[in-house]
Write a protein that holds these residues in place. Sequence first.
Motif, PDB file in Angstrom:
ATOM      1  N   LEU A 169       0.824  -1.205   0.000  1.00 33.32           N
ATOM      2  CA  LEU A 169       0.000   0.000   0.000  1.00 33.32           C
ATOM      3  C   LEU A 169       0.861   1.260   0.000  1.00 33.32           C
ATOM      4  O   LEU A 169       0.585   2.225  -0.728  1.00 33.32           O
ATOM      5  N   VAL A 170       1.922   1.244   0.807  1.00 33.88           N
ATOM      6  CA  VAL A 170       2.794   2.413   0.882  1.00 33.88           C
ATOM      7  C   VAL A 170       3.549   2.614  -0.433  1.00 33.88           C
ATOM      8  O   VAL A 170       3.717   3.743  -0.899  1.00 33.88           O
ATOM      9  N   LYS A 171       4.004   1.524  -1.045  1.00 34.56           N
ATOM     10  CA  LYS A 171       4.688   1.650  -2.329  1.00 34.56           C
ATOM     11  C   LYS A 171       3.742   2.181  -3.407  1.00 34.56           C
ATOM     12  O   LYS A 171       4.144   2.987  -4.259  1.00 34.56           O
ATOM     13  N   ALA A 172       2.490   1.731  -3.365  1.00 35.56           N
ATOM     14  CA  ALA A 172       1.504   2.255  -4.316  1.00 35.56           C
ATOM     15  C   ALA A 172       1.279   3.745  -4.082  1.00 35.56           C
ATOM     16  O   ALA A 172       1.167   4.525  -5.038  1.00 35.56           O
ATOM     17  N   ASP A 173       1.213   4.155  -2.808  1.00 37.42           N
ATOM     18  CA  ASP A 173       1.082   5.576  -2.496  1.00 37.42           C
ATOM     19  C   ASP A 173       2.252   6.379  -3.060  1.00 37.42           C
ATOM     20  O   ASP A 173       2.082   7.500  -3.559  1.00 37.42           O
ATOM     21  N   THR A 174       3.445   5.800  -2.986  1.00 39.62           N
ATOM     22  CA  THR A 174       4.646   6.481  -3.482  1.00 39.62           C
ATOM     23  C   THR A 174       4.574   6.685  -4.991  1.00 39.62           C
ATOM     24  O   THR A 174       4.913   7.763  -5.509  1.00 39.62           O
ATOM     25  N   ILE A 175       4.130   5.644  -5.709  1.00 34.93           N
ATOM     26  CA  ILE A 175       3.996   5.748  -7.164  1.00 34.93           C
ATOM     27  C   ILE A 175       2.959   6.808  -7.530  1.00 34.93           C
ATOM     28  O   ILE A 175       3.181   7.638  -8.421  1.00 34.93           O
ATOM     29  N   GLU A 176       1.830   6.799  -6.830  1.00 40.52           N
ATOM     30  CA  GLU A 176       0.796   7.804  -7.071  1.00 40.52           C
ATOM     31  C   GLU A 176       1.330   9.216  -6.813  1.00 40.52           C
ATOM     32  O   GLU A 176       1.063  10.146  -7.593  1.00 40.52           O
ATOM     33  N   ALA A 177       2.060   9.385  -5.722  1.00 36.14           N
ATOM     34  CA  ALA A 177       2.564  10.705  -5.354  1.00 36.14           C
ATOM     35  C   ALA A 177       3.557  11.236  -6.393  1.00 36.14           C
ATOM     36  O   ALA A 177       3.569  12.434  -6.709  1.00 36.14           O
ATOM     37  N   LEU A 178       4.378  10.349  -6.936  1.00 41.15           N
ATOM     38  CA  LEU A 178       5.352  10.784  -7.924  1.00 41.15           C
ATOM     39  C   LEU A 178       4.664  11.173  -9.233  1.00 41.15           C
ATOM     40  O   LEU A 178       5.068  12.141  -9.892  1.00 41.15           O
ATOM     41  N   GLN A 179       3.609  10.452  -9.596  1.00 40.19           N
ATOM     42  CA  GLN A 179       2.851  10.847 -10.782  1.00 40.19           C
ATOM     43  C   GLN A 179       2.169  12.198 -10.559  1.00 40.19           C
ATOM     44  O   GLN A 179       2.129  13.046 -11.466  1.00 40.19           O
ATOM     45  N   GLU A 180       1.654  12.402  -9.368  1.00 38.18           N
ATOM     46  CA  GLU A 180       1.052  13.700  -9.057  1.00 38.18           C
ATOM     47  C   GLU A 180       2.091  14.812  -9.158  1.00 38.18           C
ATOM     48  O   GLU A 180       1.804  15.899  -9.674  1.00 38.18           O
ATOM     49  N   ARG A 181       3.294  14.560  -8.672  1.00 33.63           N
ATOM     50  CA  ARG A 181       4.369  15.551  -8.783  1.00 33.63           C
ATOM     51  C   ARG A 181       4.680  15.841 -10.259  1.00 33.63           C
ATOM     52  O   ARG A 181       4.932  16.985 -10.633  1.00 33.63           O
ATOM     53  N   TYR A 182       4.664  14.814 -11.076  1.00 33.76           N
ATOM     54  CA  TYR A 182       4.897  14.956 -12.517  1.00 33.76           C
ATOM     55  C   TYR A 182       3.826  15.861 -13.129  1.00 33.76           C
ATOM     56  O   TYR A 182       4.132  16.814 -13.864  1.00 33.76           O
ATOM     57  N   VAL A 183       2.571  15.573 -12.823  1.00 31.51           N
ATOM     58  CA  VAL A 183       1.475  16.368 -13.385  1.00 31.51           C
ATOM     59  C   VAL A 183       1.566  17.811 -12.901  1.00 31.51           C
ATOM     60  O   VAL A 183       1.355  18.760 -13.680  1.00 31.51           O
TER      61      VAL A 183
END
Length: 392
Positions: A285-299
């Motif tokens: 779950l935490v790793k998935a949160d990390t991937i989501e957060a990095l995509q949000e940073r990209y956007v």
Amino acid sequence: MSEMTHEEMVARARHIGEQADLEIAEAELKGGFSLKLREVVHTAQIHKLLRPKRYGGFGMGARTFSEVVRVVAQRNASAAWLVYFTALHEQWVAYLDPKGRQEIYDSDGFTADIFFPIGKVDYVEGGVKLSGQWNWGSGVKWDDWIGLGAFVEVPGMAGGPQPCLVTANTREIEIVGEWNPFGLRGTGSHTVRADQVFVPWHRVLPLAHIKATGRPIGGDWDDTTPIYRIPFMPMFCVGFGALAVGVTQRVVAEVKQRVRDRQRVLYGVKEWESPIAQRNVAEMLVKADTIEALQERYVQQLEAWDAANTPVVSEAERNRPNAWRSLMCKEASALAFRGIEMLGGAATTRGDVLEIAARDLLMLSIHVGQLYDDNMLAYGRAEYGLGGHPLL
């Protein structure tokens, strides 16, 4: 054309995902989604998402684009890949000479591309004749146009030959139906061949020029359109991270539920009651949160460039999103295989959601645009004032 809202476009993407879900088994077997799904995508007008409004498009930005891809990817990576490319490839069409833009947009067909500049051209009156063979033509059986990579010396541009997309009508090329890969099977990414296909100059896109200037050929463009206000390649590649996020979200949800349902016969307990399983699920779950957060940073970075009208940035700024994206894709792939490892052989049945997701995410992570070592090397070089990625 009426205005399109973010919410309506995402709702259309959700419908496409639901329709794709009905075809996944067949697409895996045949190596591509059907023309029926192509019509669903076309009717939803996803291909007009990025197209400038003056050409009948919606002129939308990075956030809607990313969200559309993510929503479809929660159903299937291959379907999301096709939806992503259907909209994405209209981005570079907007940089063609105005006559080329008008011709392709007026046809209202889908556009494909293969960037590798391996084609050969002969110079003739009014354009070039293109020959060669290119692999990885994603969704080409859905498309009316395809930009094929070749080195071309473009009239009026200094510096000699440069990588170009030489845009042919798909009726004029041969599609070699040999797509049979490990993952992303539903993308129908067939090999294509061209033999002395005439392409006029207004359908030749000089990529080095676009990368350096951030401006379309021949002028005559509306600088309020997001794709003209953001560096070309970072915007071009944003959907890969969105795809990683969507599939990862599905994987984590599946693993969490299956851990709850799983009975460990040898130990006489439910799997979820095990402290080891609880720890493993939390880590996922935490790793998935990390991937989501990095995509949000990209956007957010793309949105900041859009707000500031910044189509050209430094090498380091341009290569940093590439590094983010490659990390997202690598971690997503590892997470999917970790989920299978946690659940054992039951998750490896051919056609299982997790089995497909793991294969698809591995293919995503080794796509030329996501190669981890290449992108980290390029970003590191750029941080020290050297040249970054030669293509991205």
